[in-house]
Motif scaffolding. Structure first.
Motif, PDB file in Angstrom:
ATOM      1  N   THR A 152     -10.273  65.059 -27.562  1.00  0.00           N
ATOM      2  CA  THR A 152      -9.887  64.110 -29.779  1.00  0.00           C
ATOM      3  C   THR A 152     -11.359  63.039 -29.928  1.00  0.00           C
ATOM      4  N   THR A 189     -15.500  55.865 -35.715  1.00  0.00           N
ATOM      5  CA  THR A 189     -14.562  56.824 -34.780  1.00  0.00           C
ATOM      6  C   THR A 189     -13.181  57.001 -34.155  1.00  0.00           C
ATOM      7  N   PRO A 246     -10.213  59.877 -35.780  1.00  0.00           N
ATOM      8  CA  PRO A 246      -9.294  60.441 -35.107  1.00  0.00           C
ATOM      9  C   PRO A 246      -8.176  59.734 -34.774  1.00  0.00           C
ATOM     10  N   SER A 278     -15.168  63.785 -31.583  1.00  0.00           N
ATOM     11  CA  SER A 278     -14.824  62.828 -32.644  1.00  0.00           C
ATOM     12  C   SER A 278     -16.062  61.289 -33.070  1.00  0.00           C
ATOM     13  N   LEU A 285     -11.285  69.269 -34.911  1.00  0.00           N
ATOM     14  CA  LEU A 285     -10.899  68.452 -33.986  1.00  0.00           C
ATOM     15  C   LEU A 285      -9.340  69.286 -33.622  1.00  0.00           C
TER      16      LEU A 285
END
Length: 399
Positions: free
Chosen positions: A345, A127, A131, A349, A338
């Motif tokens: 974001t 996680t 991103p 994510s 994304l």
């Protein structure tokens, strides 16, 4: 003239050091995932459980993603990427070390608990890291950056079956030692990350958005995100199913021993997987990510059809080739999903990582089909998944 690189912005800011640090984490969760595929066959043999029951190994790890993804996202949005990384490393390390008492107890349920803790740790790592890599430079380079970082994830996928195959098949079924070493290394890396500072890209914008209440277009009204979410769910389902039963297919259909199959899984399948990600990162300098994704999904469809209808050596060769087709799918789908989420974001994510729960479902379904029909027939599950991914890639510009 403005100088733009893979991890350099137009204003000259370089993110090379944080990129290297974060990329090292991709290797770690590659090892954690790929060793499961060997563990799956090991528990079938030593504990005399069915293929459907052994699939619980993947189910609890990927179930951890479903349980932990949203809490991990909230943690990262509040305290930043580094906190997410540290939390993930600590949970990962603790879960791995639980295999030490697990090796003495020899309880399948206790091993499942340890793997669930590892899964929760991996959720925090992914996680935060996925991103974060996409924003360490200009937006147009996001697919290239994440594919390059994921190449080291591919290296971890190579090492996992080698380690697992050596200790579990050639080393007398020693399940505690590889996880004890892995847990120690992970916790030492956590100490390193506790002493470095990672720049928080976009943190100010997200805080401003939260304070003003201006959230823009809902994530759920962004078609490229919602369709990407489904595609990522199905991709992880396909990948996990293929990896989980690679050794079973090799031993039952191609006449290969389990130890030999684990070596082929490592150097053959995962080697192609890593090379594909490195090649994909280079190719996307010239070809749009969605086009590369469409070609790979079509290749995956062909490979799965051969695996189902040509069981034996030919089907096994196509099963190996499928790893090359899979290689760029996860990072490319993730990045494309994304692309249009603006300042959301971290929130987006969280949901994308949550979709990794697909890996908990496919192995159980494939195991059920294998137990009641045949192992080859079970690969119809990833075939259907690749068909939807092909649709997502070909329609992407219209979403």
């Amino acid at each position: 003239m403005e100088k733009i690189g893979l991890v350099r912005t137009r204003d000259g800011r370089s993110f090379l050091v944080p990129f290297i640090l974060i990329t090292s984490l991709f290797f770690l969760w590659g090892v954690a995932h790929s060793i499961l595929d060997v563990l799956n066959k090991h528990f079938q043999d030593t504990m005399e459980i069915t293929r459907a029951r052994s699939a619980l190994i993947q189910a609890v790890v990927y179930g951890g993603y479903f349980v932990m993804a949203l809490p991990a996202g909230r943690l990262i949005r509040r305290f930043g990427y580094r906190t997410g990384v540290l939390t993930g490393l600590v949970l990962y390390g603790i879960g791995a070390l639980l295999f030490i008492p697990g090796g003495r107890i020899q309880s399948f349920e206790f091993f499942l608990l340890a793997l669930f803790v590892i899964g929760c740790g991996l959720t925090c790592l992914e996680t935060a890291s996925n991103p974060y890599v996409t924003v360490l430079g200009e937006p147009e380079g996001s697919e290239r950056r994440i594919n390059l970082a994921q190449s080291f994830n591919g290296l971890g996928w190579i090492c996992g079956p080698l380690i697992g195959g050596f200790f579990l098949f050639a080393g007398g079924g020693d399940v505690a030692t590889p996880y004890a070493v892995l847990g120690t290394v992970v916790l030492l890396i956590a100490v390193v990350f506790s002493r470095v500072k990672l720049p928080e890209i976009g943190q100010e914008a997200e805080k401003e958005e939260a304070e003003t209440g201006k959230s823009g277009t809902s994530l759920w009204k962004t078609a490229s995100f919602t369709m990407g979410l489904l595609s990522l769910f199905l991709y992880v389902a396909a990948q996990t199913g293929i990896n989980s039963f690679f050794i079973n297919y090799a031993t039952e259909n191609a006449g290969v021993t389990a130890q030999t199959a684990s070596v082929w899984l490592s150097f053959g399948g995962m080697g192609l997987f890593m090379l594909g990600r490195m090649g994909g990162s280079w190719l996307m300098r010239f070809v749009k990510g969605e086009k590369v994704l469409a070609a790979c999904a079509a290749g995956g469809l062909i490979c799965m059809a051969a695996v189902i209808f040509l069981p034996g050596k030919v089907g096994w060769y196509f099963l190996l080739l499928c790893f090359l087709c899979e290689s760029i799918m996860f990072p490319t789908i993730f990045s494309l999903s994304l692309r249009h989420v603006d300042k959301k974001t971290k929130q987006a994510s969280s949901y994308l990582i949550m979709s990794i729960v697909g890996g908990a479902i496919a192995p159980m379904l494939m195991g059920f089909i294998a137990d009641h029909i045949s192992m080859a027939t079970g690969f119809i599950v990833p075939l259907v998944c690749f068909a939807e991914i092909l649709g997502f890639a070909t329609r992407y510009n219209k979403l």
